[in-house]
Design a protein around this motif. Structure first.
Motif, mmCIF file in Angstrom:
data_model
loop_
_atom_site.group_PDB
_atom_site.id
_atom_site.type_symbol
_atom_site.label_atom_id
_atom_site.label_comp_id
_atom_site.label_asym_id
_atom_site.label_seq_id
_atom_site.Cartn_x
_atom_site.Cartn_y
_atom_site.Cartn_z
ATOM 1 N N HIS A 176 -21.850 -25.335 28.483
ATOM 2 C CA HIS A 176 -20.906 -25.794 29.637
ATOM 3 C C HIS A 176 -19.936 -26.391 28.868
ATOM 4 N N GLU A 177 -18.486 -26.315 29.291
ATOM 5 C CA GLU A 177 -17.458 -26.967 28.424
ATOM 6 C C GLU A 177 -17.724 -28.704 28.590
ATOM 7 N N THR A 178 -18.203 -29.048 29.670
ATOM 8 C CA THR A 178 -18.351 -30.518 29.825
ATOM 9 C C THR A 178 -19.454 -31.172 28.772
ATOM 10 N N LYS A 179 -20.242 -30.233 27.984
ATOM 11 C CA LYS A 179 -21.078 -30.624 27.220
ATOM 12 C C LYS A 179 -20.292 -30.429 25.789
ATOM 13 N N LYS A 180 -19.051 -30.016 25.720
ATOM 14 C CA LYS A 180 -18.423 -29.820 24.199
ATOM 15 C C LYS A 180 -17.301 -30.684 24.155
ATOM 16 N N LEU A 181 -17.275 -31.072 22.883
ATOM 17 C CA LEU A 181 -15.778 -31.999 22.612
ATOM 18 C C LEU A 181 -14.639 -30.958 22.750
ATOM 19 N N PRO A 182 -13.385 -31.349 23.215
ATOM 20 C CA PRO A 182 -12.122 -30.651 22.924
ATOM 21 C C PRO A 182 -11.827 -30.356 21.831
ATOM 22 N N VAL A 199 -19.001 -24.620 10.122
ATOM 23 C CA VAL A 199 -19.067 -24.838 11.622
ATOM 24 C C VAL A 199 -19.850 -23.617 12.217
ATOM 25 N N LEU A 200 -20.767 -23.938 12.907
ATOM 26 C CA LEU A 200 -21.668 -23.121 13.623
ATOM 27 C C LEU A 200 -21.383 -22.817 14.877
ATOM 28 N N GLY A 201 -21.782 -21.798 15.421
ATOM 29 C CA GLY A 201 -21.770 -21.145 16.924
ATOM 30 C C GLY A 201 -21.649 -19.861 17.367
ATOM 31 N N GLY A 202 -21.775 -19.443 18.591
ATOM 32 C CA GLY A 202 -21.755 -18.029 18.839
ATOM 33 C C GLY A 202 -20.291 -17.456 18.536
ATOM 34 N N LYS A 203 -20.380 -15.959 19.016
ATOM 35 C CA LYS A 203 -19.159 -15.289 18.864
ATOM 36 C C LYS A 203 -18.133 -15.816 20.003
ATOM 37 N N GLU A 204 -18.520 -16.501 20.916
ATOM 38 C CA GLU A 204 -17.783 -17.134 21.877
ATOM 39 C C GLU A 204 -16.999 -18.223 21.378
ATOM 40 N N ASP A 205 -17.655 -19.076 20.381
ATOM 41 C CA ASP A 205 -16.915 -20.164 19.412
ATOM 42 C C ASP A 205 -16.238 -19.771 18.411
ATOM 43 N N PHE A 261 -24.048 -32.352 12.708
ATOM 44 C CA PHE A 261 -23.620 -32.950 14.179
ATOM 45 C C PHE A 261 -23.690 -31.784 15.000
ATOM 46 N N THR A 262 -23.813 -32.214 16.512
ATOM 47 C CA THR A 262 -24.300 -31.100 17.376
ATOM 48 C C THR A 262 -23.911 -31.656 18.683
ATOM 49 N N HIS A 263 -23.691 -30.890 19.685
ATOM 50 C CA HIS A 263 -23.481 -31.342 21.083
ATOM 51 C C HIS A 263 -24.957 -31.197 21.612
ATOM 52 N N ASP A 264 -25.333 -31.426 22.873
ATOM 53 C CA ASP A 264 -26.507 -31.485 23.686
ATOM 54 C C ASP A 264 -26.648 -30.044 23.993
ATOM 55 N N PRO A 310 -23.989 -39.783 34.507
ATOM 56 C CA PRO A 310 -23.850 -38.255 34.381
ATOM 57 C C PRO A 310 -23.381 -37.762 35.815
ATOM 58 N N CYS A 311 -22.290 -36.794 35.573
ATOM 59 C CA CYS A 311 -21.939 -36.144 36.789
ATOM 60 C C CYS A 311 -22.839 -34.683 36.971
ATOM 61 N N SER A 312 -23.524 -34.556 36.307
ATOM 62 C CA SER A 312 -24.441 -33.306 36.409
ATOM 63 C C SER A 312 -25.642 -33.386 35.594
ATOM 64 N N LYS A 313 -26.924 -32.754 35.746
ATOM 65 C CA LYS A 313 -27.888 -32.633 34.869
ATOM 66 C C LYS A 313 -27.856 -31.552 34.004
ATOM 67 N N ILE A 314 -26.708 -30.581 34.166
ATOM 68 C CA ILE A 314 -26.500 -29.496 33.319
ATOM 69 C C ILE A 314 -25.237 -29.767 32.869
ATOM 70 N N GLY A 315 -24.257 -29.302 33.477
ATOM 71 C CA GLY A 315 -22.797 -29.282 33.168
ATOM 72 C C GLY A 315 -21.957 -28.415 34.115
ATOM 73 N N TYR A 316 -20.649 -28.576 33.655
ATOM 74 C CA TYR A 316 -19.448 -28.096 34.467
ATOM 75 C C TYR A 316 -18.602 -27.043 33.390
ATOM 76 N N ASP A 317 -17.677 -26.371 34.054
ATOM 77 C CA ASP A 317 -16.531 -25.474 33.455
ATOM 78 C C ASP A 317 -15.839 -26.670 33.101
ATOM 79 N N LYS A 318 -15.259 -27.746 33.828
ATOM 80 C CA LYS A 318 -14.279 -28.846 33.506
ATOM 81 C C LYS A 318 -14.761 -29.979 34.311
ATOM 82 N N CYS A 319 -14.110 -30.982 33.702
ATOM 83 C CA CYS A 319 -14.418 -32.393 34.256
ATOM 84 C C CYS A 319 -14.194 -32.311 35.610
#
Length: 337
Positions: A176-182, A199-205, A261-264, A310-319
């Protein structure tokens, strides 16, 4: 009498890695245990080399077909580490003794919606282990497991020469975008790290990975970035590996890294399984949910001065508030020798 045990966890990467202490404990602590694991087919690679699993079953489209196949195995006990509607239906069809872990949905709802924290101070791995207690299983203090098939071990020469002796891994992805740094904050973090970085990530990154790599490549000065970024030292050596390696190969890169270094995300838990020194970055979710790095050295990077988190237990597309201060206002307070 041998024990034939089925463990169920359908998804996702990190959650499956977090179940590995249960798998290991059952296999090593029960005499002649036969351990089966049921998950979704796309997660086969995470478990295929695990020596504590005797057989893997896959949930595809048809829950009834899966139940029919599992019935034929005649399990002695089912350990439900997902505990949702589908697993309850499946257990009902199997009609075998079972136990499930406590999900703490009510406690999570309270902290997300009312900011009332009734969450127990217990890691989710230890809650998973509670589901195996009827089998007499005890915590073994050996941490998480992640086994990399030999074919996916990354050789040194797969990486640029600048990153073969020592490097830092930065897993930039997140479900989710809200679990990633801009992006601009990812660049700022890389500048602060100031070492060779994979820098590690999937094709979407891959696009964000490309932009980070280009920022630190002085041949791309014409790229327009936010004004504050122009003041950075631009000393980090970046290799954009996003989309170039599968999950096991990415795990192999984490194993080689000096720091991670990694997000959740799932990569955080794989890094913990590799006993890495993890710098864990938290946005709209909180470590108190019980999914911080398990039994490894770690540093939490988070903004604790927000009434909306926290605003969610999972995440959102935007804040939901529009300011995204949970990520925008994190202070990168660390030092790497």
């Amino acid at each position: 009498m041998p024990k034939k045990v089925l463990i169920i966890r359908f998804s996702s990467i990190g959650d499956i890695v977090l179940t590995t202490p249960v798998v290991r404990a059952i296999k090593t602590q029960l005499e002649n245990a036969e351990v089966h694991y049921c998950t979704k087919k796309q997660y086969h690679g995470i478990l295929e080399a695990n020596p504590y699993i005797d057989k893997i079953h896959f949930l595809e489209d048809d829950l009834n077909a899966l139940a029919k196949k599992l019935k034929e195995e005649q399990f002695d006990f089912v350990v439900d580490l997902h505990n949702n509607l589908r697993t309850r239906i499946l257990k009902n069809k199997l009609k075998k003794p079972s136990a499930a872990f406590p999900k703490l949905n009510w406690e999570k709802w309270l902290v997300v919606n009312l900011k009332v924290n009734k969450l127990p101070n217990i890691h989710i791995v230890d809650r998973y282990l509670e589901a195996a207690k009827p089998l007499g299983i005890k915590k073994d203090l050996l941490g998480l497991d992640y086994f990399i098939p030999e074919k996916d071990e990354v050789e040194d020469d797969w990486l640029p020469e600048t990153h073969r002796k020592e490097f830092v891994a930065f897993a930039i992805g997140g479900q989710h975008e809200t679990k990633k740094l801009p992006l601009d904050r990812m660049i700022e973090l890389c500048d602060k790290i100031n070492k060779p970085i994979v820098v590690l990530g999937g094709k979407e990154d891959a696009e964000n990975g490309r932009k980070i790599e280009e920022f630190f490549d002085r041949k791309h000065e014409k790229e327009s970035f936010k004004e504050p970024l122009k003041e950075l030292g631009k000393k980090a050596l970046i290799y954009n590996a996003c989309g170039k390696f599968n999950i096991n190969q990415s795990a192999s890169i984490l194993k080689k890294a000096t720091y991670v270094f990694t997000h959740d995300t799932g990569m955080m838990h794989i890094a913990a399984a590799m006993q890495k020194n993890v710098f864990s970055i938290w946005g709209n979710t909180i470590p108190e949910f019980g999914m911080y790095p398990y039994q490894t050295k770690f540093t939490l990077l988070e903004n604790k001065n927000l009434s909306c988190r926290p605003c969610s237990k999972i995440g959102y597309d935007k804040c939901p508030k529009g300011h995204f201060k949970c990520m925008n206002d994190i202070i990168f307070d660390f030092w790497l020798p």
